[in-house]
Scaffold this motif. Structure first.
Motif, PDB file in Angstrom:
ATOM      1  N   TYR A 200       0.822  -1.222   0.000  1.00 19.63           N
ATOM      2  CA  TYR A 200       0.000   0.000   0.000  1.00 19.63           C
ATOM      3  C   TYR A 200       0.853   1.268   0.000  1.00 19.63           C
ATOM      4  O   TYR A 200       0.353   2.341  -0.340  1.00 19.63           O
ATOM      5  N   ARG A 201       2.110   1.151   0.363  1.00 18.94           N
ATOM      6  CA  ARG A 201       3.018   2.295   0.275  1.00 18.94           C
ATOM      7  C   ARG A 201       3.623   2.444  -1.126  1.00 18.94           C
ATOM      8  O   ARG A 201       4.459   3.298  -1.354  1.00 18.94           O
ATOM      9  N   GLY A 202       3.197   1.598  -2.059  1.00 20.37           N
ATOM     10  CA  GLY A 202       3.660   1.714  -3.438  1.00 20.37           C
ATOM     11  C   GLY A 202       4.842   0.846  -3.803  1.00 20.37           C
ATOM     12  O   GLY A 202       5.409   0.986  -4.900  1.00 20.37           O
ATOM     13  N   PHE A 203       5.231  -0.058  -2.928  1.00 20.52           N
ATOM     14  CA  PHE A 203       6.382  -0.911  -3.210  1.00 20.52           C
ATOM     15  C   PHE A 203       6.074  -1.935  -4.289  1.00 20.52           C
ATOM     16  O   PHE A 203       4.967  -2.470  -4.392  1.00 20.52           O
ATOM     17  N   LYS A 204       7.105  -2.203  -5.105  1.00 26.32           N
ATOM     18  CA  LYS A 204       7.133  -3.345  -6.004  1.00 26.32           C
ATOM     19  C   LYS A 204       8.156  -4.339  -5.443  1.00 26.32           C
ATOM     20  O   LYS A 204       8.904  -4.028  -4.518  1.00 26.32           O
ATOM     21  N   PHE A 205       8.206  -5.531  -6.043  1.00 29.72           N
ATOM     22  CA  PHE A 205       9.064  -6.578  -5.508  1.00 29.72           C
ATOM     23  C   PHE A 205       9.777  -7.299  -6.641  1.00 29.72           C
ATOM     24  O   PHE A 205       9.229  -7.473  -7.732  1.00 29.72           O
ATOM     25  N   ALA A 206      11.013  -7.701  -6.391  1.00 32.53           N
ATOM     26  CA  ALA A 206      11.805  -8.433  -7.374  1.00 32.53           C
ATOM     27  C   ALA A 206      12.630  -9.497  -6.647  1.00 32.53           C
ATOM     28  O   ALA A 206      13.010  -9.321  -5.490  1.00 32.53           O
ATOM     29  N   ILE A 207      12.897 -10.590  -7.349  1.00 28.90           N
ATOM     30  CA  ILE A 207      13.531 -11.761  -6.736  1.00 28.90           C
ATOM     31  C   ILE A 207      15.022 -11.780  -7.047  1.00 28.90           C
ATOM     32  O   ILE A 207      15.436 -11.679  -8.211  1.00 28.90           O
TER      33      ILE A 207
ATOM     34  N   ARG B 213      -8.377   2.594   3.297  1.00 32.82           N
ATOM     35  CA  ARG B 213      -9.018   3.912   3.433  1.00 32.82           C
ATOM     36  C   ARG B 213      -8.015   5.054   3.352  1.00 32.82           C
ATOM     37  O   ARG B 213      -8.377   6.181   3.007  1.00 32.82           O
ATOM     38  N   THR B 214      -6.765   4.798   3.685  1.00 32.57           N
ATOM     39  CA  THR B 214      -5.782   5.872   3.800  1.00 32.57           C
ATOM     40  C   THR B 214      -4.720   5.860   2.697  1.00 32.57           C
ATOM     41  O   THR B 214      -3.881   6.754   2.640  1.00 32.57           O
ATOM     42  N   HIS B 215      -4.738   4.846   1.826  1.00 35.29           N
ATOM     43  CA  HIS B 215      -3.738   4.739   0.764  1.00 35.29           C
ATOM     44  C   HIS B 215      -4.418   4.456  -0.569  1.00 35.29           C
ATOM     45  O   HIS B 215      -5.540   3.963  -0.621  1.00 35.29           O
ATOM     46  N   LYS B 216      -3.693   4.729  -1.639  1.00 30.57           N
ATOM     47  CA  LYS B 216      -4.141   4.331  -2.964  1.00 30.57           C
ATOM     48  C   LYS B 216      -4.048   2.810  -3.098  1.00 30.57           C
ATOM     49  O   LYS B 216      -3.305   2.166  -2.352  1.00 30.57           O
ATOM     50  N   PRO B 217      -4.761   2.203  -4.058  1.00 33.95           N
ATOM     51  CA  PRO B 217      -4.652   0.759  -4.270  1.00 33.95           C
ATOM     52  C   PRO B 217      -3.205   0.352  -4.543  1.00 33.95           C
ATOM     53  O   PRO B 217      -2.456   1.096  -5.186  1.00 33.95           O
ATOM     54  N   PRO B 218      -2.793  -0.810  -4.063  1.00 32.99           N
ATOM     55  CA  PRO B 218      -1.391  -1.228  -4.234  1.00 32.99           C
ATOM     56  C   PRO B 218      -0.977  -1.365  -5.688  1.00 32.99           C
ATOM     57  O   PRO B 218      -1.780  -1.757  -6.542  1.00 32.99           O
ATOM     58  N   THR B 219       0.283  -1.049  -5.961  1.00 29.88           N
ATOM     59  CA  THR B 219       0.840  -1.255  -7.286  1.00 29.88           C
ATOM     60  C   THR B 219       0.991  -2.750  -7.565  1.00 29.88           C
ATOM     61  O   THR B 219       0.702  -3.225  -8.669  1.00 29.88           O
TER      62      THR B 219
END
Length: 227
Positions: A164-171, A214-220
């Motif tokens: 929800y803070r906008g993080f993406k993830f990579a392996i 309620r407090t953040h944009k939808p997750p990336t």
């Protein structure tokens, strides 16, 4: 949170204390430090595995087992040997909580990661229960929600908070963490036998996700199959 506050480096690894790093994990992380600095809202996932206990039931006997040659795999070749030939290693918790690490797509990682030049982006999570071990940038991360203590959703809530803070993830390619076998702790046994605690934590988790939505944009980073 105390540990995060005390970090002196730009990035840090979140892992449980009963995991051993592969021999070159630290150097492989550093190898991709420029990539990570250019992508400050990425979590670098470290694939996680576990080794069969071979029957050890006390800390002492498990420690004795560890002194055997190649008992704990320390590189990709010995990990493959342990998984495919010896049948002694598996993806962490795949025998009792498949959703916890299945999104890492370890079969693909085992087969192809030696060819990856940079960490491979994970487009979506297969489950909302995904809880990988990750390298994170200190200055961009939230704190753990301290309503979740001990066993029960503390790692899962943190991964969702990152989403929800906008993080993406990579392996991360080639290197890994592996769980060292040991008897279940008294805390673990207490958690397993306390259904009331499970229900309480599940209720708190639903409230937490509601707060985030309620407090953040939808997750990336989406959950696969969710809109």
């Amino acid at each position: 949170n105390i540990a995060i506050n005390l970090v002196k480096t730009s990035h840090f690894l979140i892992a449980d204390i009963d995991f051993w790093p592969s021999n070159n994990l630290y150097n492989e992380i550093l190898k991709h430090s420029l990539w990570h600095l250019k992508n400050p809202l990425y979590g670098m996932i470290i694939p996680a595995f576990q080794r069969d206990s071979d029957g050890c039931r006390t800390i002492e006997t498990c420690h004795f087992q560890s002194k055997r040659n190649n008992f704990i795999p320390n590189d990709l070749n010995s990990l493959k040997q342990c998984i495919f030939n010896d049948k002694k290693c598996i993806v962490f918790q795949s025998d009792n909580s498949l959703d916890s690490h299945s999104s890492t797509n370890t079969a693909d990682w085992l087969k192809y990661s030696t060819k990856w030049l940079i960490p491979k982006e994970l487009k979506c999570f297969k489950s909302s229960r995904y809880e990988p071990y990750i390298v994170l940038p200190k200055n961009s991360v939230p704190k753990y929600d301290e309503r979740f203590v001990g066993y029960g959703k503390n790692k899962i809530e943190y991964i969702h908070h990152l989403r929800y803070r906008g993080f993406k993830f990579a392996i991360l390619p080639k290197e890994f963490l592996i769980h060292f076998p040991h008897p279940k702790s008294t805390s673990k046994l207490s958690w397993l036998s306390n259904s009331t605690k499970h229900k309480s934590v599940d209720k708190q988790f639903k409230l937490f996700i509601g707060e985030l939505s309620r407090t953040h944009k939808p997750p990336t980073t989406k959950i696969c199959g969710w809109n």
